[in-house]
Scaffold this active site. Structure first.
Site, PDB file in Angstrom:
ATOM      1  CB  CYS A 261      -0.914   0.009   1.223  1.00  0.00           C
ATOM      2  SG  CYS A 261      -2.177  -1.254   1.103  1.00  0.00           S
TER       3      CYS A 261
HETATM    4  N1  LIG Z   1      -2.412  -5.486   1.946  1.00  0.00           N
HETATM    5  C1  LIG Z   1      -2.982  -4.457   2.520  1.00  0.00           C
HETATM    6  O1  LIG Z   1      -2.678  -4.160   3.673  1.00  0.00           O
HETATM    7  C2  LIG Z   1      -4.026  -3.601   1.797  1.00  0.00           C
HETATM    8  C3  LIG Z   1      -4.744  -2.647   2.533  1.00  0.00           C
HETATM    9  C4  LIG Z   1      -5.707  -1.886   1.921  1.00  0.00           C
HETATM   10  C5  LIG Z   1      -5.929  -2.042   0.547  1.00  0.00           C
HETATM   11  N2  LIG Z   1      -5.206  -2.941  -0.172  1.00  0.00           N
HETATM   12  C6  LIG Z   1      -5.523  -3.058  -1.617  1.00  0.00           C
HETATM   13  O2  LIG Z   1      -6.318  -4.225  -1.806  1.00  0.00           O
HETATM   14  C7  LIG Z   1      -5.979  -4.857  -3.041  1.00  0.00           C
HETATM   15  C8  LIG Z   1      -5.566  -6.294  -2.769  1.00  0.00           C
HETATM   16  O3  LIG Z   1      -4.393  -6.316  -1.960  1.00  0.00           O
HETATM   17  P1  LIG Z   1      -3.932  -7.586  -1.120  1.00  0.00           P
HETATM   18  O4  LIG Z   1      -2.868  -7.101  -0.207  1.00  0.00           O
HETATM   19  O5  LIG Z   1      -5.099  -8.310  -0.581  1.00  0.00           O
HETATM   20  O6  LIG Z   1      -3.259  -8.480  -2.273  1.00  0.00           O
HETATM   21  P2  LIG Z   1      -2.819 -10.006  -2.125  1.00  0.00           P
HETATM   22  O7  LIG Z   1      -1.732 -10.206  -3.119  1.00  0.00           O
HETATM   23  O8  LIG Z   1      -2.581 -10.362  -0.690  1.00  0.00           O
HETATM   24  O9  LIG Z   1      -4.104 -10.818  -2.582  1.00  0.00           O
HETATM   25  C9  LIG Z   1      -4.658 -10.706  -3.837  1.00  0.00           C
HETATM   26  C10 LIG Z   1      -5.105 -12.088  -4.308  1.00  0.00           C
HETATM   27  O10 LIG Z   1      -5.692 -11.937  -5.595  1.00  0.00           O
HETATM   28  C11 LIG Z   1      -5.356 -13.065  -6.377  1.00  0.00           C
HETATM   29  N3  LIG Z   1      -5.516 -12.721  -7.791  1.00  0.00           N
HETATM   30  C12 LIG Z   1      -4.668 -12.064  -8.616  1.00  0.00           C
HETATM   31  N4  LIG Z   1      -5.222 -11.896  -9.815  1.00  0.00           N
HETATM   32  C13 LIG Z   1      -6.447 -12.464  -9.765  1.00  0.00           C
HETATM   33  C14 LIG Z   1      -7.503 -12.596 -10.694  1.00  0.00           C
HETATM   34  N5  LIG Z   1      -7.409 -12.110 -11.928  1.00  0.00           N
HETATM   35  N6  LIG Z   1      -8.609 -13.258 -10.302  1.00  0.00           N
HETATM   36  C15 LIG Z   1      -8.732 -13.756  -9.056  1.00  0.00           C
HETATM   37  N7  LIG Z   1      -7.758 -13.633  -8.116  1.00  0.00           N
HETATM   38  C16 LIG Z   1      -6.641 -12.992  -8.475  1.00  0.00           C
HETATM   39  C17 LIG Z   1      -3.943 -13.397  -5.972  1.00  0.00           C
HETATM   40  O11 LIG Z   1      -3.625 -14.745  -6.247  1.00  0.00           O
HETATM   41  C18 LIG Z   1      -3.969 -13.088  -4.468  1.00  0.00           C
HETATM   42  O12 LIG Z   1      -4.254 -14.237  -3.692  1.00  0.00           O
HETATM   43  C19 LIG Z   1      -4.883  -4.007  -3.672  1.00  0.00           C
HETATM   44  O13 LIG Z   1      -5.461  -3.089  -4.552  1.00  0.00           O
HETATM   45  C20 LIG Z   1      -4.308  -3.261  -2.490  1.00  0.00           C
HETATM   46  O14 LIG Z   1      -3.731  -2.017  -2.861  1.00  0.00           O
HETATM   47  C21 LIG Z   1      -4.271  -3.750   0.427  1.00  0.00           C
END
Ligand SMILES: NC(=O)c1ccc[n+]([C@@H]2O[C@H](COP(=O)([O-])OP(=O)(O)OC[C@H]3O[C@@H](n4cnc5c(N)ncnc54)[C@H](O)[C@@H]3O)[C@@H](O)[C@H]2O)c1
Length: 397
Positions: A261
């Protein structure tokens, strides 16, 4: 009968949301393209620190939660959340490939009247100008035949105080109905839900929150350099300033920012700013300072033991922040590279990460020339280092 909710992406954002929604009575179908992750979760094992195996097993056991790679399962879902990664490409530009692929897959299986909620972080205008046309084209539905909302996630991994349930959630919608529908959904799971006037306000609010953190973390890191040169303990300075009851918020020294993030989202803002010709000088400078921090600590290490050539250096903690195993965008990678470039033999210890970049975590011991405390996990027993020189990146003088 309970409402079926699909959650695309079962990572740091999607998995806790899936379990919270299932615990609140929804039938949840998690979708992820990572087959190994799907198998792990379905066997009742958690893939993130903040959720126990028990919590996952409980929802699978109640028949309220399942995970699959098959998007067709979403055709039963009345509400579909999109929580896939929105990282940076190698040239540090927004990489929307996962996001676009997920939206396209959803568009092909969504039924009439489905509510699609975007949770992934995106730049302003993305939900309206990118997501909506993809959904219309793939589903062959008109925009008035489904609902579209944007609600940014605020999950803070390893934060025990602010959880998915008590962290207020912002909700916005393409139409008033979409917003109300999304808001009603979240109210069943989250204590406080705040409605925004437009999709673009909610999209920009998320970028503001994380840019604010990037700028302030970089500022405190620069102040740490100032204090170190004057032999002043920066942590005591922050403690003293924090006694001011208004107009001050403490940020703490580190080797820089990491994770999916804080180093990433502000660059989504600067990307949009470049496109429209608006300045983002604060973010640009903060990003630069942040990137320079590992190099600064390589210099401090050199000073501390009189050069690094052929010295054995133990780096302690490699994840981007304490008490998580997440190594995405970790600034410790640049630190290790910098140390190696100066001729040091570098080892690392991190029982949460265990294996990384083809290397394994070594035991915590005192057989090195220098230890660098990069990411201070709570479990670490630093007495094992004996009287070995230690460089603390968290603000000791
Ligand atoms: N990690 C954090 O602390 C956090 C906090 C707030 C917002 N976000 C936002 O949330 C979103 C997700 O982040 P995250 O940390 O959960 O990511 P992550 O990598 O932990 O999880 C995302 C998941 O999506 C899957 N994926 C990828 N492409 C895909 C597709 N086409 N179809 C289905 N699944 C798919 C991946 O295999 C993975 O398991 C991002 O935009 C991020 O900026 C993250």
């Amino acid at each position: 009968m309970s409402v079926c909710v699909g959650i695309v992406g079962q990572g740091y954002v999607g998995l806790p949301m899936a379990i919270a929604a299932a615990a609140s009575g929804f039938e949840v179908i998690g979708i992820d393209t990572d087959e190994k992750k799907v198998a792990t979760i379905m066997s009742g094992r958690s893939t993130i620190e903040d959720l126990s195996d028990l919590e996952i097993k409980a929802q699978i056991g109640r028949g309220k939660y399942l995970v699959s790679t098959d998007f067709k399962k979403l055709s039963f879902a009345k509400i579909i959340l999109v929580c896939v990664p929105t990282p940076l490409s190698t040239n540090r530009k927004p990489d929307l490939s996962y996001f676009i692929s997920a939206i396209e897959s959803v568009s092909k299986v969504m039924g009439k009247n489905t509510l699609i909620i975007i949770e992934s972080t995106v730049e302003p205008g993305t939900t309206r100008n990118l997501v909506l046309p993809i959904l219309e084209k793939g589903s062959k539905l008109n925009s008035n035949e489904f609902e579209l909302a944007f609600s940014p996630e605020r999950v803070d991994p390893s934060n025990q105080l602010w959880t998915i349930r008590n962290t207020p959630k912002i909700v916005s919608g393409l139409t008033r109905e979409s917003k109300t529908h999304a808001s009603n959904f979240y109210k069943k799971i989250i204590e406080v839900v705040i409605e925004c006037e437009s999709l673009e306000i909610a999209e920009t609010a998320k970028l503001l929150e994380n840019s604010f953190r990037l700028i302030n973390i970089s500022f405190i890191n620069e102040l740490t350099i100032f204090c170190q040169k004057l032999n002043i303990d920066v942590n005591e300075v922050i403690k003293a300033a924090s006694t001011k009851p208004y107009g001050f918020m403490p940020f703490h020294p580190s080797i820089g920012v990491g994770g999916h993030c804080i180093p990433v989202d502000p660059l989504y803002l600067t990307n949009k700013a470049r496109e429209i010709g608006a300045p983002t000088r604060f973010i640009d400078l903060a990003d630069q300072i942040n990137q320079e921090m590992p190099g600064y600590f390589v210099g401090r290490a050199e000073e501390k033991i009189g050069g690094l050539k052929s010295k054995k250096v133990l780096v302690i903690g490699v994840s981007y922040k304490p008490n998580v195993a997440d190594i995405r965008e970790t600034p410790v990678e640049a630190l290790i590279l910098g140390l190696k470039n100066k001729g040091a033999e570098v080892f690392w210890h991190d029982d949460l990460v265990k294996e990384w970049n083809g290397e394994k975590s070594v035991d915590l011991s005192n057989k090195y020339d220098l230890a660098i405390l990069a990411t201070p996990h709570t479990y670490l027993d630093l007495t094992k280092l004996g009287d070995m020189p230690i460089l603390n990146t968290r603000g000791s003088i």
